[in-house]
Motif scaffolding. Structure first.
Motif, PDB file in Angstrom:
ATOM      1  N   HIS A  97       0.179  51.811  -9.004  1.00  0.00           N
ATOM      2  CA  HIS A  97       0.987  51.519  -7.815  1.00  0.00           C
ATOM      3  C   HIS A  97       1.803  50.247  -7.998  1.00  0.00           C
ATOM      4  CE1 HIS A  97      -2.696  49.210  -7.289  1.00  0.00           C
ATOM      5  NE2 HIS A  97      -2.134  48.509  -6.318  1.00  0.00           N
ATOM      6  N   LEU A  98       1.255  49.261  -8.727  1.00  0.00           N
ATOM      7  CA  LEU A  98       2.020  48.042  -9.008  1.00  0.00           C
ATOM      8  C   LEU A  98       3.185  48.344  -9.938  1.00  0.00           C
ATOM      9  CD1 LEU A  98      -0.679  45.275  -9.587  1.00  0.00           C
ATOM     10  CD2 LEU A  98       0.485  45.891  -7.483  1.00  0.00           C
ATOM     11  N   GLN A  99       2.905  49.106 -10.992  1.00  0.00           N
ATOM     12  CA  GLN A  99       3.984  49.485 -11.911  1.00  0.00           C
ATOM     13  C   GLN A  99       5.095  50.227 -11.186  1.00  0.00           C
ATOM     14  OE1 GLN A  99       0.922  51.151 -14.535  1.00  0.00           O
ATOM     15  NE2 GLN A  99       2.367  50.792 -16.193  1.00  0.00           N
ATOM     16  N   VAL A 132      14.119  39.327  -4.934  1.00  0.00           N
ATOM     17  CA  VAL A 132      12.980  40.166  -4.546  1.00  0.00           C
ATOM     18  C   VAL A 132      11.885  39.267  -4.006  1.00  0.00           C
ATOM     19  CG1 VAL A 132      11.176  41.744  -5.333  1.00  0.00           C
ATOM     20  CG2 VAL A 132      13.498  41.972  -6.228  1.00  0.00           C
ATOM     21  N   ILE A 133      11.393  39.581  -2.821  1.00  0.00           N
ATOM     22  CA  ILE A 133      10.291  38.842  -2.209  1.00  0.00           C
ATOM     23  C   ILE A 133       9.013  39.645  -2.391  1.00  0.00           C
ATOM     24  CG2 ILE A 133       9.370  37.885  -0.063  1.00  0.00           C
ATOM     25  CD1 ILE A 133      12.420  37.968   0.873  1.00  0.00           C
ATOM     26  N   ASP A 134       8.025  39.026  -3.024  1.00  0.00           N
ATOM     27  CA  ASP A 134       6.700  39.626  -3.162  1.00  0.00           C
ATOM     28  C   ASP A 134       5.880  39.128  -1.968  1.00  0.00           C
ATOM     29  OD1 ASP A 134       4.103  40.341  -3.824  1.00  0.00           O
ATOM     30  OD2 ASP A 134       4.336  39.860  -5.943  1.00  0.00           O
ATOM     31  N   VAL A 135       5.733  39.971  -0.960  1.00  0.00           N
ATOM     32  CA  VAL A 135       5.221  39.538   0.338  1.00  0.00           C
ATOM     33  C   VAL A 135       3.803  39.007   0.234  1.00  0.00           C
ATOM     34  CG1 VAL A 135       4.655  40.282   2.673  1.00  0.00           C
ATOM     35  CG2 VAL A 135       6.767  41.077   1.591  1.00  0.00           C
ATOM     36  N   TYR A 136       2.889  39.750  -0.371  1.00  0.00           N
ATOM     37  CA  TYR A 136       1.480  39.350  -0.356  1.00  0.00           C
ATOM     38  C   TYR A 136       1.179  38.205  -1.309  1.00  0.00           C
ATOM     39  CZ  TYR A 136       0.894  43.560   2.408  1.00  0.00           C
ATOM     40  OH  TYR A 136       1.012  44.521   3.388  1.00  0.00           O
ATOM     41  N   ALA A 137       1.977  38.045  -2.358  1.00  0.00           N
ATOM     42  CA  ALA A 137       1.794  36.906  -3.252  1.00  0.00           C
ATOM     43  C   ALA A 137       2.594  35.693  -2.805  1.00  0.00           C
ATOM     44  CB  ALA A 137       2.194  37.281  -4.679  1.00  0.00           C
ATOM     45  N   ALA A 138       3.401  35.839  -1.721  1.00  0.00           N
ATOM     46  CA  ALA A 138       4.222  34.744  -1.192  1.00  0.00           C
ATOM     47  C   ALA A 138       5.044  34.097  -2.296  1.00  0.00           C
ATOM     48  CB  ALA A 138       3.341  33.699  -0.497  1.00  0.00           C
ATOM     49  N   ARG A 139       5.838  34.938  -2.962  1.00  0.00           N
ATOM     50  CA  ARG A 139       6.657  34.451  -4.072  1.00  0.00           C
ATOM     51  C   ARG A 139       7.994  35.168  -4.068  1.00  0.00           C
ATOM     52  NH1 ARG A 139       4.441  34.932 -10.168  1.00  0.00           N
ATOM     53  NH2 ARG A 139       2.607  34.104  -9.105  1.00  0.00           N
ATOM     54  N   ASP A 161       0.193  41.387 -16.266  1.00  0.00           N
ATOM     55  CA  ASP A 161       0.055  39.927 -16.240  1.00  0.00           C
ATOM     56  C   ASP A 161      -0.384  39.527 -14.837  1.00  0.00           C
ATOM     57  OD1 ASP A 161       0.259  37.180 -16.276  1.00  0.00           O
ATOM     58  OD2 ASP A 161       2.416  37.122 -16.691  1.00  0.00           O
ATOM     59  N   VAL A 162      -1.631  39.095 -14.708  1.00  0.00           N
ATOM     60  CA  VAL A 162      -2.159  38.804 -13.376  1.00  0.00           C
ATOM     61  C   VAL A 162      -1.360  37.707 -12.684  1.00  0.00           C
ATOM     62  CG1 VAL A 162      -3.877  37.077 -14.102  1.00  0.00           C
ATOM     63  CG2 VAL A 162      -4.289  38.452 -12.044  1.00  0.00           C
ATOM     64  N   MET A 163      -0.808  36.758 -13.455  1.00  0.00           N
ATOM     65  CA  MET A 163      -0.102  35.649 -12.820  1.00  0.00           C
ATOM     66  C   MET A 163       1.312  36.034 -12.394  1.00  0.00           C
ATOM     67  SD  MET A 163      -2.422  33.593 -12.429  1.00  0.00           S
ATOM     68  CE  MET A 163      -1.389  32.425 -11.553  1.00  0.00           C
ATOM     69  N   HIS A 164       1.744  37.237 -12.714  1.00  0.00           N
ATOM     70  CA  HIS A 164       2.979  37.748 -12.127  1.00  0.00           C
ATOM     71  C   HIS A 164       2.705  38.321 -10.741  1.00  0.00           C
ATOM     72  CE1 HIS A 164       6.323  40.683 -11.509  1.00  0.00           C
ATOM     73  NE2 HIS A 164       7.027  39.705 -12.045  1.00  0.00           N
ATOM     74  N   GLU A 165       1.445  38.688 -10.485  1.00  0.00           N
ATOM     75  CA  GLU A 165       1.080  39.357  -9.238  1.00  0.00           C
ATOM     76  C   GLU A 165       0.382  38.445  -8.242  1.00  0.00           C
ATOM     77  OE1 GLU A 165       2.279  42.268  -9.023  1.00  0.00           O
ATOM     78  OE2 GLU A 165       2.692  42.612 -11.147  1.00  0.00           O
ATOM     79  N   ASP A 225      -8.789  33.048 -13.867  1.00  0.00           N
ATOM     80  CA  ASP A 225      -9.708  33.907 -14.606  1.00  0.00           C
ATOM     81  C   ASP A 225     -10.467  34.853 -13.681  1.00  0.00           C
ATOM     82  OD1 ASP A 225      -8.858  32.650 -16.896  1.00  0.00           O
ATOM     83  OD2 ASP A 225     -10.632  31.374 -17.111  1.00  0.00           O
ATOM     84  N   ILE A 226     -10.881  34.355 -12.522  1.00  0.00           N
ATOM     85  CA  ILE A 226     -11.606  35.233 -11.595  1.00  0.00           C
ATOM     86  C   ILE A 226     -10.648  36.254 -10.994  1.00  0.00           C
ATOM     87  CG2 ILE A 226     -12.995  35.316  -9.495  1.00  0.00           C
ATOM     88  CD1 ILE A 226     -13.998  32.526 -10.155  1.00  0.00           C
ATOM     89  N   ALA A 227      -9.416  35.845 -10.719  1.00  0.00           N
ATOM     90  CA  ALA A 227      -8.416  36.794 -10.224  1.00  0.00           C
ATOM     91  C   ALA A 227      -8.195  37.912 -11.233  1.00  0.00           C
ATOM     92  CB  ALA A 227      -7.107  36.072  -9.922  1.00  0.00           C
ATOM     93  N   ALA A 228      -8.129  37.565 -12.520  1.00  0.00           N
ATOM     94  CA  ALA A 228      -7.943  38.579 -13.559  1.00  0.00           C
ATOM     95  C   ALA A 228      -9.132  39.532 -13.599  1.00  0.00           C
ATOM     96  CB  ALA A 228      -7.753  37.906 -14.918  1.00  0.00           C
ATOM     97  N   THR A 229     -10.326  39.002 -13.401  1.00  0.00           N
ATOM     98  CA  THR A 229     -11.522  39.841 -13.386  1.00  0.00           C
ATOM     99  C   THR A 229     -11.484  40.813 -12.208  1.00  0.00           C
ATOM    100  OG1 THR A 229     -12.843  38.116 -14.451  1.00  0.00           O
ATOM    101  CG2 THR A 229     -14.047  39.806 -13.233  1.00  0.00           C
ATOM    102  N   LEU A 230     -11.067  40.330 -11.037  1.00  0.00           N
ATOM    103  CA  LEU A 230     -10.979  41.204  -9.866  1.00  0.00           C
ATOM    104  C   LEU A 230      -9.870  42.239 -10.041  1.00  0.00           C
ATOM    105  CD1 LEU A 230     -11.491  38.590  -7.009  1.00  0.00           C
ATOM    106  CD2 LEU A 230     -13.160  40.180  -7.953  1.00  0.00           C
ATOM    107  N   ALA A 231      -8.756  41.819 -10.629  1.00  0.00           N
ATOM    108  CA  ALA A 231      -7.680  42.772 -10.884  1.00  0.00           C
ATOM    109  C   ALA A 231      -8.141  43.881 -11.812  1.00  0.00           C
ATOM    110  CB  ALA A 231      -6.468  42.053 -11.470  1.00  0.00           C
TER     111      ALA A 231
END
Length: 253
Positions: A111-113, A130-137, A154-158, A205-211
């Motif tokens: 779904h992200l892709q 482009v506004i990424d609403v949930y990542a506030a970016r 790339d977790v840090m893109h999301e 790192d924890i965000a990547a694990t959850l992703a």
């Protein structure tokens, strides 16, 4: 063929995964859009592509709604992320392309892709921001258009990491964007200034694990650098007024 990004450590029982992107353009874009699986990175199987919806909203149809719901909530964010010139471009935009998806605890990240594939196509056709609403970016349209269709996850893109000073002089740190994976965002409080980098790496790192599909529930223990163990508990906004999370979050103590 474009395979969905996998979740190697998927554990069932998470929440709904949601993504919302808003692409803003001064010109009306083609309808239908010339979306290509190979060129834009649309996954060729799985539920991700089927979950995506794109809705075009024109300022001329409802100027008040466009100003209050599309422009006003994100102008400060755009200035902060992209600068005043980008904000001026957005304020002059006449068309918004809202890309959304929601899936119940998906076992891959198609779904992200699919959402970014549509955003890439929209930006190739002329969207400026482009506004990424949930990542506030906010992202420049030129950067989204230039994304490789075959890029790796790339977790840090999301996910975006935020720091804010607390009254005691320490920092509160938290993530935004884990809603995209059906997982709660993360909060760490009482971070000393010299620990900010360590806290950012921990959250990343924890965000990547959850992703990747893992879950953290209140009461779980989480390993941290230096052999420390953190305990997860449900974040209560009363814990810190500095933290601005949307929905459920996990506090790591």
């Amino acid at each position: 063929m474009v395979a969905p990004w996998p979740r190697e450590n998927y554990v069932a029982g998470g929440g709904p995964a949601q993504i919302a992107l808003i692409a803003l353009s001064s010109a009306k874009l083609p309808d239908p859009l010339p979306v290509s699986r190979a060129r834009h990175g649309m996954p060729d199987h799985g539920d991700g592509a089927e979950s995506i919806a794109l809705v075009a909203r024109d300022r001329a149809d409802d100027p008040t709604w466009f100003a209050n719901q599309v422009l006003a909530p994100f102008t400060e964010l755009i200035v902060s992320d992209l600068g005043p010139d980008a904000a001026a471009t957005v304020l002059a935009a006449e068309h918004a392309y809202v890309i959304e998806a929601q899936l119940d605890d998906p076992d891959d990240l198609g779904h992200l892709q699919a959402a970014w594939a549509l955003a890439k196509c929209v930006c190739e056709e002329g969207a400026a921001v482009v506004i990424d609403v949930y990542a506030a970016r906010a992202h420049l349209g030129s950067e989204v258009a230039a994304m490789r269709a075959d890029r790796s996850f790339d977790v840090m893109h999301e996910v975006t990491l935020f720091f804010e000073e607390e009254p005691a002089g320490t920092l509160a740190a938290w993530s935004l964007g884990l809603k995209k994976f059906g997982r709660p965002d993360l909060v760490v409080l009482g971070v000393r200034a010299d620990e900010a980098t360590e806290a950012a790496l921990l959250l990343r790192d924890i965000a990547a694990t959850l992703a990747s599909g893992e879950r953290i529930e209140p009461g779980d223990s989480v390993g941290a650098p230096g052999g420390r163990t953190l305990v997860a508990e449900r974040f209560d906004p009363a814990h810190s007024a500095a933290v601005a999370v949307d929905g459920d979050a996990i506090l790591l103590r």
